[in-house]
Each structure stands twice: as structure tokens, then as C-alpha cells.
Design an enzyme around this catalytic site. Sequence first.
Site, PDB file in Angstrom:
ATOM      1  CG  LEU A  64      40.240  59.261  13.384  1.00  0.00           C
ATOM      2  CD1 LEU A  64      39.780  60.832  13.295  1.00  0.00           C
ATOM      3  CD2 LEU A  64      39.202  57.980  13.260  1.00  0.00           C
ATOM      4  N   PRO A  65      44.013  57.875  13.033  1.00  0.00           N
ATOM      5  CG  PRO A  65      44.647  57.270  11.078  1.00  0.00           C
ATOM      6  CD  PRO A  65      43.615  57.226  12.344  1.00  0.00           C
ATOM      7  CB  THR A  95      48.716  58.706  20.460  1.00  0.00           C
ATOM      8  OG1 THR A  95      47.906  57.765  20.582  1.00  0.00           O
ATOM      9  CG2 THR A  95      49.220  59.979  20.453  1.00  0.00           C
ATOM     10  CE  LYS A 170      49.521  55.841  22.964  1.00  0.00           C
ATOM     11  NZ  LYS A 170      49.996  55.317  23.488  1.00  0.00           N
ATOM     12  CE  LYS A 245      50.461  59.088  15.804  1.00  0.00           C
ATOM     13  NZ  LYS A 245      49.227  58.736  16.203  1.00  0.00           N
TER      14      LYS A 245
HETATM   15  P1  NAD Z   1      44.723  51.612  12.401  1.00  0.00           P
HETATM   16  O1  NAD Z   1      45.748  52.916  11.526  1.00  0.00           O
HETATM   17  O2  NAD Z   1      44.309  50.262  13.113  1.00  0.00           O
HETATM   18  O3  NAD Z   1      42.857  52.432  12.794  1.00  0.00           O
HETATM   19  C1  NAD Z   1      42.581  53.773  12.034  1.00  0.00           C
HETATM   20  C2  NAD Z   1      41.381  53.372  11.876  1.00  0.00           C
HETATM   21  O4  NAD Z   1      41.022  54.800  11.555  1.00  0.00           O
HETATM   22  C3  NAD Z   1      41.411  53.428  10.078  1.00  0.00           C
HETATM   23  O5  NAD Z   1      40.747  52.286   9.957  1.00  0.00           O
HETATM   24  C4  NAD Z   1      41.174  53.898   9.455  1.00  0.00           C
HETATM   25  O6  NAD Z   1      40.227  54.224   8.322  1.00  0.00           O
HETATM   26  C5  NAD Z   1      40.190  54.889  10.244  1.00  0.00           C
HETATM   27  N1  NAD Z   1      40.027  56.451   9.709  1.00  0.00           N
HETATM   28  C6  NAD Z   1      40.936  58.125   9.107  1.00  0.00           C
HETATM   29  N2  NAD Z   1      40.500  58.783   9.007  1.00  0.00           N
HETATM   30  C7  NAD Z   1      39.371  58.508   9.179  1.00  0.00           C
HETATM   31  C8  NAD Z   1      37.914  60.006   8.842  1.00  0.00           C
HETATM   32  N3  NAD Z   1      38.028  60.987   9.063  1.00  0.00           N
HETATM   33  N4  NAD Z   1      36.636  58.751   9.402  1.00  0.00           N
HETATM   34  C9  NAD Z   1      36.101  57.797   9.905  1.00  0.00           C
HETATM   35  N5  NAD Z   1      38.072  56.621  10.259  1.00  0.00           N
HETATM   36  C10 NAD Z   1      38.831  57.126   9.567  1.00  0.00           C
HETATM   37  O7  NAD Z   1      45.469  52.924  13.662  1.00  0.00           O
HETATM   38  P2  NAD Z   1      45.627  51.979  15.563  1.00  0.00           P
HETATM   39  O8  NAD Z   1      45.903  51.299  15.491  1.00  0.00           O
HETATM   40  O9  NAD Z   1      44.174  52.130  15.216  1.00  0.00           O
HETATM   41  O10 NAD Z   1      44.952  53.326  15.912  1.00  0.00           O
HETATM   42  C11 NAD Z   1      44.502  54.664  16.863  1.00  0.00           C
HETATM   43  C12 NAD Z   1      45.127  55.377  16.935  1.00  0.00           C
HETATM   44  O11 NAD Z   1      45.424  54.970  18.646  1.00  0.00           O
HETATM   45  C13 NAD Z   1      46.255  56.170  16.719  1.00  0.00           C
HETATM   46  O12 NAD Z   1      46.630  57.542  16.600  1.00  0.00           O
HETATM   47  C14 NAD Z   1      47.551  55.319  17.326  1.00  0.00           C
HETATM   48  O13 NAD Z   1      49.051  56.390  17.755  1.00  0.00           O
HETATM   49  C15 NAD Z   1      47.140  54.918  18.834  1.00  0.00           C
HETATM   50  N6  NAD Z   1      47.258  53.516  19.755  1.00  0.00           N
HETATM   51  C16 NAD Z   1      47.906  52.900  18.826  1.00  0.00           C
HETATM   52  C17 NAD Z   1      47.706  51.261  19.235  1.00  0.00           C
HETATM   53  C18 NAD Z   1      47.811  50.171  18.822  1.00  0.00           C
HETATM   54  O14 NAD Z   1      48.710  49.156  19.605  1.00  0.00           O
HETATM   55  N7  NAD Z   1      47.978  50.255  17.575  1.00  0.00           N
HETATM   56  C19 NAD Z   1      48.069  51.976  20.978  1.00  0.00           C
HETATM   57  C20 NAD Z   1      48.133  52.884  20.945  1.00  0.00           C
HETATM   58  C21 NAD Z   1      47.652  54.079  20.884  1.00  0.00           C
END
Ligand code: NAD
Length: 297
Positions: A64-65, A95, A170, A245
Amino acid sequence: MDIAFIGLGNMGGPMALNLHKAGHDVRAFDLSAAACDRLRADGVPVAALAAEAAAGAEVVVSMLPASAHVESLYLGDAGLLAQLAAGTLLVDCSTISAATARAVAAAATARGIDCLDAPVSGGTGGAIAGTLTFMVGGPAAALERARPLLEKMGANIFHAGDAGAGQTAKICNNMLLGILMIGTSEAIALGVANGLDPKVLSEIMRRSSGGNWALEKYNPLPGVMEAAPASKGYAGGFGTDLMLKDLGLAQENAAAVRAATPLGGLARSLYAAHSLAGHGGLDFSSVIRMVQKPDRS
Ligand code: NAD
């Protein structure tokens, strides 16, 4: 294994798909209909509610975000923890703050649920290829339970320490990443302003003492690296607001332990300004726009 996967965004979607492809019984869920549709199209069963996905699951994985989303999913009377059976394994890959990770772990442990914070590095490319790096906090025995699943999504698995330690590792990593993306952008923009070919310059720096992950896999200038978000209009990838964030989490943590992180603080301010300029939804490598000479051709 019977797995519930909650959060099917840029990272969670391909991670859930890799578990499905490995033959696990995955039930996925996301609040976004579009995210659910993508997984459904790939043949992954999608539940209508998080609780429905988690019913009877041996393992719950979440991606999740931010902290607030993880708290609202798991904690409180309506949270998922109240509905999971003792003995379930919970692996949160989001994260979030180490404090939230520890609060979720304490609440889980009180109910006999094994809990790991397991944030990742490696970007969307790593999520798709199944080559992520996992930084895990929590009991070693719980990590051994999770290892077969983590190996289907990642290539490197590190045990950072107790609950919350994965999150601390992280934010150290992402503070460095945020800083080095700005430094790399400055260097490329300087070379381009002097008429250098950005592909040649990037290759020179990649093989020299300035070499780093951005130059290897994630060049911030469009057209240098076909697979990088920069060459796809900065779509997908790792959003500027997510980087903001993480840099905020690093600064909060630095204040709590009285650490000096001057470049981390400056990087947070630069990404904040970039976000305020309307680029929060673009991949974080778009920060190069802050230092690029305007194209007057
Ligand atoms: P994103 O915004 O693409 O996806 C997050 C998803 O979570 C969305 O589809 C949203 O609808 C869903 N969501 C939110 N609340 C919810 C809930 N209560 N129940 C179900 N679904 C819910 O984000 P992302 O890029 O996939 O990143 C996710 C996490 O991974 C973050 O914490 C980010 O910091 C971390 N991260 C991202 C990357 C990257 O390259 N994108 C790399 C490493 C870590």
C-alpha cells in the site's frame, strides 16, 4: 500456499502476478477497480473486499502507499487483524514509518499472528522481473516461513533486524536514492547544456567514479534508456509523491535520533517543490526538469 494480496498498484500488481504464476493460490484485492481489472485480465482471482481475499488465507501480503493506508487496513475494530486466524503470516511490503510497522507487528503478535515488515527496492522493473530486494524486520522464524514466497518476487532477501528494522533500512536507502537522482540529473543537465550527447555522457559516468543505480537502470533524461520511466513520459515507475513521503519519513526519523542528514533534508525540499509544481504523479526521475535548461528550439 493460500495467499491474500492487498494493493495492486505499480508494485503490488506485478508482485501478486509473480506469486500467481509460481502456482500459489492468490486472491487479490485493491480499492481501485482499474487495478483489479488488470490482475483479473492476467487470470488472477480478485475479491470484492480485503476481508474476502483474506478469509482462510495462510499468508496476507500488502503493498500500500503509506502508513495511514496500512493502519486503516489492519488496525482498529474493523481492521483485518481482528478477522485473521492465529497462525496467519502477515507480510507488509509497503514503505511506511518504522513506528507504524512496530504498532502493526505488536497488534498482530498479540493475536498470535506472525508479522514482518518487508519493504522492497528495485522499482517496477524489479517487481515485474521478480528481482526485488527485500529488507525484512521481524522474527527470524517468520522470515523463514515467508522466504519461499519472497524468493518468487525477489532476488535478494536481507534480515535487517527486529520489527521496524526493514523500514529503517528502506528509508536510509531511499534517502540515498533521492539524493543521487538529483545529483545525476544535475550532472547530465550540465553536460547537455555544454552540448554533450547525453547517451555518451551517461555511459562515461556509468563506467567512471560517478557510476550509480540511476545511470545503470533509471536514466532521468528521456531517450537515453528505452525502458526507463523518463522515456515513457515519466508514467508508472516510482511517483514523486511517494519519494517525497519516504524523504519525509527519513527526516522524521533523523530528528528522532538527532542524526545529521543535510542532503536528505534538501532533497526532500526539492521533491516537495517539484510536487507543488504539479509533478507529484510523475516518476521521481522527472526531478531533472528542475535543473534542465528550457528547450527553446
Ligand atoms: P501505487 O500508488 O501504484 O499503488 C498502491 C495501490 O494501493 C493503489 O492501487 C491503491 O488503490 C491501493 N490501495 C490503497 N489503499 C488501499 C486499501 N486500503 N486496500 C486496498 N488497496 C489499497 O503505489 P506503488 O508504486 O505500487 O507503491 C506501493 C508501495 O511500495 C509504496 O509504499 C511505495 O513507497 C513502495 N515502493 C514503490 C516502488 C516503485 O518503484 N513504485 C519501489 C519500491 C517501493
